[in-house]
Design an enzyme around this catalytic site. Sequence first.
Site, PDB file in Angstrom:
ATOM      1  N   SER A 300      15.057  31.103 -19.620  1.00  0.00           N
ATOM      2  CA  SER A 300      16.003  30.689 -20.655  1.00  0.00           C
ATOM      3  C   SER A 300      16.571  29.312 -20.325  1.00  0.00           C
ATOM      4  O   SER A 300      16.268  28.725 -19.279  1.00  0.00           O
ATOM      5  CB  SER A 300      17.132  31.708 -20.778  1.00  0.00           C
ATOM      6  OG  SER A 300      17.903  31.741 -19.581  1.00  0.00           O
ATOM      7  N   LYS A 301      17.421  28.810 -21.208  1.00  0.00           N
ATOM      8  CA  LYS A 301      17.990  27.474 -21.035  1.00  0.00           C
ATOM      9  C   LYS A 301      18.762  27.321 -19.731  1.00  0.00           C
ATOM     10  O   LYS A 301      18.851  26.226 -19.182  1.00  0.00           O
ATOM     11  CB  LYS A 301      18.901  27.148 -22.218  1.00  0.00           C
ATOM     12  CG  LYS A 301      18.168  26.980 -23.541  1.00  0.00           C
ATOM     13  CD  LYS A 301      19.136  26.685 -24.668  1.00  0.00           C
ATOM     14  CE  LYS A 301      18.405  26.540 -25.999  1.00  0.00           C
ATOM     15  NZ  LYS A 301      19.356  26.291 -27.129  1.00  0.00           N
TER      16      LYS A 301
END
Length: 550
Positions: A300-301
């Site tokens: 994820s980010k």
Amino acid sequence: MASLIGSPLLRIRVFPEVTLFKPTRLSFVRFRRGGSPVKAASAAPTFDGDVRVRFAPSPTGNLHVGGARTALFNYLFARSKGGKFVLRIEDTDLERSTKQSEEALLHDLSWLGLDWDEGPGVGGEYGPYRQSERNSMYKEYAEKLLNSGFAYRCFCSNEELEQMKEIANLKKLPPVYTGKWATATEEEAQDELAKGTPYTYRFRVPKEGTVKINDLIRGEVSWSLDTLGDFVILRSNGQPVYNFCVTVDDATMRISHVIRAEEHLPNTLRQALIYKALGFSMPQFAHVSLILAPDRSKLSKRHGATSVGQFKEMGYLPQAMVNYLALLGWGDGTENEFFTMEQLVEKFSIERVNKSGAVFDSAKLRWMNGQHLKAIPQDQLTKVLGEHWKSNGILSESEGMFVKEVVDLLKDGIELIPDSDAALLNLLSYPLHNTLASAEGRPLVGDKLSEVAASLLSAYDSGEFHKALEEGHTGQVSFHASSSAADRKAPWPRHGVAMHVLREAGLCGIITPQAGFVTLDERFKIMREVDWEALNRDSKAESVAVASSH
């Protein structure tokens, strides 16, 4: 010493407009309206039609590397089978879908070299290729399910539905639909229609049985129908639900193989029911594992860059991204890790895709980029780096002998194009005093560095240094610039060549003032101003102090 100078079966009628495939392996239930479920036989997973795959992103954000890998696997499978790669935009989420995101998706796929045969901007005989432009088709097939008894109108309010969920939760049962509209009479439905009561279309799910598919990556996967419950296929606002859209789209676009992320595996149950209710034959499924972060959580980010656009901006090459993404869950069975797109198409097979999660390693991607950078033809790399340095204001011109020679000197130490800025600036600058005073530089002082400096200064004063450079005797320059002990601690690639390039830098006239270039003559002047004896004394005293403390 060079550092001194350089530095991603419901049985019903078949609609004639749909071309059928032979189905994938499927154990199913079949039933008649109002009748009991009956177990049906399995069908063999044979396929003898054209290969057609699709990548179907939602334009609600940037193209994640997981999506890019899914697109790549679809592309490679299609190309390796002589099939078609279809791009379809799933933009039914009207609130989150944007034109900007769609354009970015198309741009990133093009940048990666994943050219689609049908889709936006290309067209094709099975369009349109945006779900938002296919609503009339979804409503047509929803009506067919309603008329054939596989779907019904549900007039339950949101409050009634929430109450069903709460009761199921208290009883610790699956949240299946238990409303009256599954068994309501036509008269009851007409009464609600006359009142103008909002309604959805629900798919009538058999109460018993199992659904099984033979996934090309995961093998046999099965689901029990008693935990599903009747599900919505058309919302009260007329908008179709994802699983209904996808099934209608894949069938009417004649998609033969659905290769997608494993997070879509649970959707396959609802889609399989819809396929058979509408008389569509099932495509073959292949569910690819997720891409994981180093801590084995979903990437994820919070783990840094995760979108294709970000990696592009960071200076990664499309061929390196394609190579690295292909290796996340796939391999050709050898130790080879370097592949061009053509080689990937030749070697790719879905059978070699691993069903376990693949960890995204940023360092490995960076290394991979360096390998592809080195594989670029010299003249092309020179053009790329020259233009990069000019656009960043280091050089006033992007071509010439200096650009050619400095690219040849620095290329092996560059993994990303932006790295070349620091590499060039380090070569052009000459922070000798700061280097000698640094923790990295102190050990060099006590390693006969003063003798190396004296040798260089002597060669400079006698004219031998410049003569060797002018005549191209870089080996002789290296001799004067080398000390075996010092070299081991502060190596510089191709010492003499570096000196020659620095000389060329002083003559070419394309180094901009902001580069902080220090000429060879200025370097020798700075070297001469260093009190080497004092440096030696300080170095020895520091060594004694360190030894005493131990």
